[in-house]
Every structure is written in structure tokens, then in C-alpha cells.
Design a protein around this motif. Sequence first.
Motif, PDB file in Angstrom:
ATOM      1  N   TRP A  48      47.123  34.000  24.848  1.00 24.91           N
ATOM      2  CA  TRP A  48      46.161  34.930  24.262  1.00 24.91           C
ATOM      3  C   TRP A  48      45.290  35.588  25.315  1.00 24.91           C
ATOM      4  O   TRP A  48      44.914  36.752  25.184  1.00 24.91           O
ATOM      5  CB  TRP A  48      45.271  34.190  23.255  1.00 24.91           C
ATOM      6  CG  TRP A  48      46.066  33.499  22.214  1.00 24.91           C
ATOM      7  CD1 TRP A  48      46.345  32.164  22.149  1.00 24.91           C
ATOM      8  CD2 TRP A  48      46.727  34.103  21.106  1.00 24.91           C
ATOM      9  NE1 TRP A  48      47.139  31.892  21.065  1.00 24.91           N
ATOM     10  CE2 TRP A  48      47.384  33.070  20.402  1.00 24.91           C
ATOM     11  CE3 TRP A  48      46.822  35.408  20.630  1.00 24.91           C
ATOM     12  CZ2 TRP A  48      48.128  33.313  19.250  1.00 24.91           C
ATOM     13  CZ3 TRP A  48      47.558  35.647  19.484  1.00 24.91           C
ATOM     14  CH2 TRP A  48      48.196  34.620  18.812  1.00 24.91           C
ATOM     15  N   GLU A  49      44.947  34.835  26.321  1.00 30.13           N
ATOM     16  CA  GLU A  49      44.085  35.368  27.391  1.00 30.13           C
ATOM     17  C   GLU A  49      44.563  34.794  28.713  1.00 30.13           C
ATOM     18  O   GLU A  49      44.290  33.637  29.038  1.00 30.13           O
ATOM     19  CB  GLU A  49      42.626  34.997  27.132  1.00 30.13           C
ATOM     20  CG  GLU A  49      41.657  35.620  28.118  1.00 30.13           C
ATOM     21  CD  GLU A  49      40.203  35.338  27.772  1.00 30.13           C
ATOM     22  OE1 GLU A  49      39.328  35.678  28.577  1.00 30.13           O
ATOM     23  OE2 GLU A  49      39.951  34.758  26.689  1.00 30.13           O
ATOM     24  N   GLN A  66      46.076  41.261  33.910  1.00 27.49           N
ATOM     25  CA  GLN A  66      45.366  40.412  32.949  1.00 27.49           C
ATOM     26  C   GLN A  66      45.522  40.973  31.538  1.00 27.49           C
ATOM     27  O   GLN A  66      45.653  42.183  31.367  1.00 27.49           O
ATOM     28  CB  GLN A  66      43.883  40.325  33.309  1.00 27.49           C
ATOM     29  CG  GLN A  66      43.629  39.771  34.702  1.00 27.49           C
ATOM     30  CD  GLN A  66      42.145  39.638  35.006  1.00 27.49           C
ATOM     31  OE1 GLN A  66      41.373  39.115  34.204  1.00 27.49           O
ATOM     32  NE2 GLN A  66      41.740  40.111  36.177  1.00 27.49           N
ATOM     33  N   TRP A  67      45.479  40.088  30.539  1.00 24.94           N
ATOM     34  CA  TRP A  67      45.590  40.529  29.158  1.00 24.94           C
ATOM     35  C   TRP A  67      44.686  39.688  28.260  1.00 24.94           C
ATOM     36  O   TRP A  67      44.372  38.533  28.551  1.00 24.94           O
ATOM     37  CB  TRP A  67      47.039  40.451  28.672  1.00 24.94           C
ATOM     38  CG  TRP A  67      47.608  39.062  28.648  1.00 24.94           C
ATOM     39  CD1 TRP A  67      47.537  38.151  27.619  1.00 24.94           C
ATOM     40  CD2 TRP A  67      48.328  38.411  29.701  1.00 24.94           C
ATOM     41  NE1 TRP A  67      48.170  36.995  27.966  1.00 24.94           N
ATOM     42  CE2 TRP A  67      48.668  37.114  29.230  1.00 24.94           C
ATOM     43  CE3 TRP A  67      48.726  38.797  30.985  1.00 24.94           C
ATOM     44  CZ2 TRP A  67      49.376  36.222  30.024  1.00 24.94           C
ATOM     45  CZ3 TRP A  67      49.433  37.901  31.768  1.00 24.94           C
ATOM     46  CH2 TRP A  67      49.754  36.625  31.279  1.00 24.94           C
ATOM     47  N   ASP A  68      44.268  40.300  27.177  1.00 26.16           N
ATOM     48  CA  ASP A  68      43.438  39.635  26.171  1.00 26.16           C
ATOM     49  C   ASP A  68      43.924  40.112  24.806  1.00 26.16           C
ATOM     50  O   ASP A  68      43.701  41.261  24.422  1.00 26.16           O
ATOM     51  CB  ASP A  68      41.963  39.999  26.391  1.00 26.16           C
ATOM     52  CG  ASP A  68      41.031  39.215  25.469  1.00 26.16           C
ATOM     53  OD1 ASP A  68      41.540  38.458  24.617  1.00 26.16           O
ATOM     54  OD2 ASP A  68      39.805  39.368  25.610  1.00 26.16           O
ATOM     55  N   ALA A  81      46.360  44.345  22.399  1.00 25.81           N
ATOM     56  CA  ALA A  81      45.819  43.678  23.582  1.00 25.81           C
ATOM     57  C   ALA A  81      45.102  44.665  24.493  1.00 25.81           C
ATOM     58  O   ALA A  81      45.464  45.843  24.572  1.00 25.81           O
ATOM     59  CB  ALA A  81      46.943  42.987  24.360  1.00 25.81           C
TER      60      ALA A  81
END
Length: 251
Positions: A48-49, A66-68, A81
Motif C-alpha cells: 500500500w505504501e 514511491q507509491w501510496d 495511487a
Amino acid sequence: MKAKILWTCAAVVVFFYFVILYMPASQIIYAQSLPKNINIYGVSGTIWEGKAQAMVIDGIPITNVQWDIAGLPLLIGSLSADITGGNLRDPNDVSFKGSVSVSAFSPEQINSDDFLLFLPVDRILANIQLPLPVDAGGRFRVRLDAFSFGPDCNRMAGHGDWLNATVAGTQGPIDFGNYSAQLSCEGKDIGITVKEPNKLGLSLQAVLSADFEQFSIDGKFKPEDDLPDEVHQAAEIFGKPDKDGYISFSL
């Protein structure tokens, strides 16, 4: 008895919730069969993060990805995202930031309403087959206000810029200034429109196929008088100027 069953079910749900919530991204990503032109290194965090130290796409490296992922859109079958990559301030980096979403009903289609991308010109041109060899520098900047793509161009509204454009000359790099283009969908393909003012007096209409393998360009240009003589001499390759001093070309 019913209470025990309810508590057991609740415990199972909570257990799987935390399993999914804290699932390591590396276990998911490295278990996937990625396309041959994509490699991912140094994955950490959760699905998820999380982040990856580097991605390499068609030989072009992107650092610090990076991803969220937002949880709520998943309830309606959409993966949404916020993603970032590279260093936006480093002219030698491929870098980006923005939000993207993919629907479970059309997983091949990527959507975004706010996306910013920077590309070093020399790295990009090294991976493109051009009709004439070009040793160029500077940075491409692409800002998309509305974007829906895959496998065709469905919706696109934004603009692109070639910042601090330079081209190698016999006496060193030649400064060509900045160029701006409007981006849109041209049928199923990508439309690119460049207008004056710019140092080359360039205006053009280009169409790039959705698979990025074919393109066509129609335009005209009239180099400014203060550009080096070799620029004006090279312009003659494309033909003679018209009565207004413009040279037309098609590729």
C-alpha cells in the motif's frame, strides 16, 4: 454459541485485514512476471505504501520510486495511487509525480487528472529511431491535466516543453531556447502542436501512434538571424524558403 462464531469470524476478518495491510511489497512484486523491458530493484515497504530504489524501463533508469495506494477507491473496483520518482530538480533524472488510477473493468487503461513528468532529452533521443541523427540536450517537461490512455489515446489535455534546448554544433552546443507544445488525442493517436514564438520560428503538427512506433510531422520553420551560420546552412537541406522566409518539411 452464536456469539463465539461471531467473535471467531471477526477475529479472522481482523487477521486478514492486518495481513493485507502490512503485506511486504517485495513479496508481491518479485513474485510477478514482469515484462522483459522492466526491472525493479530494492523494493521495501508495504504493497500500500512502499518504494523501490530503482526501476529500469527500456534501459532508462528511474530512481527512488514511491507509491501510496488509496484504499477507498478499491470498493468500486478502482486502483488509485499517488506516485513519485526521480528528482524533479535534477536535469539528468527521469522524474515524475502525480496520481494515477486503473479500473478493474479496463485494466489496460491508465487515467490521471494531474501528472508531471521530466525527461532528459539525450536519454530519450538515444532510444528513438530518428530520420536524422541529433545530438541534443535539455529537458522535456510534460504536464497532463487530463489523461486516459491504453491501448489507444482516449483523452488527453496538457502541454509539453523542451526546456533549455541545445543541439551540438561544430563550435560547441547551440542554444535554441525553449519550445512549447499542446498535447491532445488525434483519433486513437497522440497529437502534438507546436507554435511560435521560438528561435527556430518553428510551427508543426505531429501525430504519434499509440504504440509510439510510428509518427508523422508536417511543419515549417524560419531560423532567427542571430543563430549561427551552420544552422542556416543546415536548414537548406530541407529545401528553399518561401516568400516569407519559411521552409516547409514533412517527415
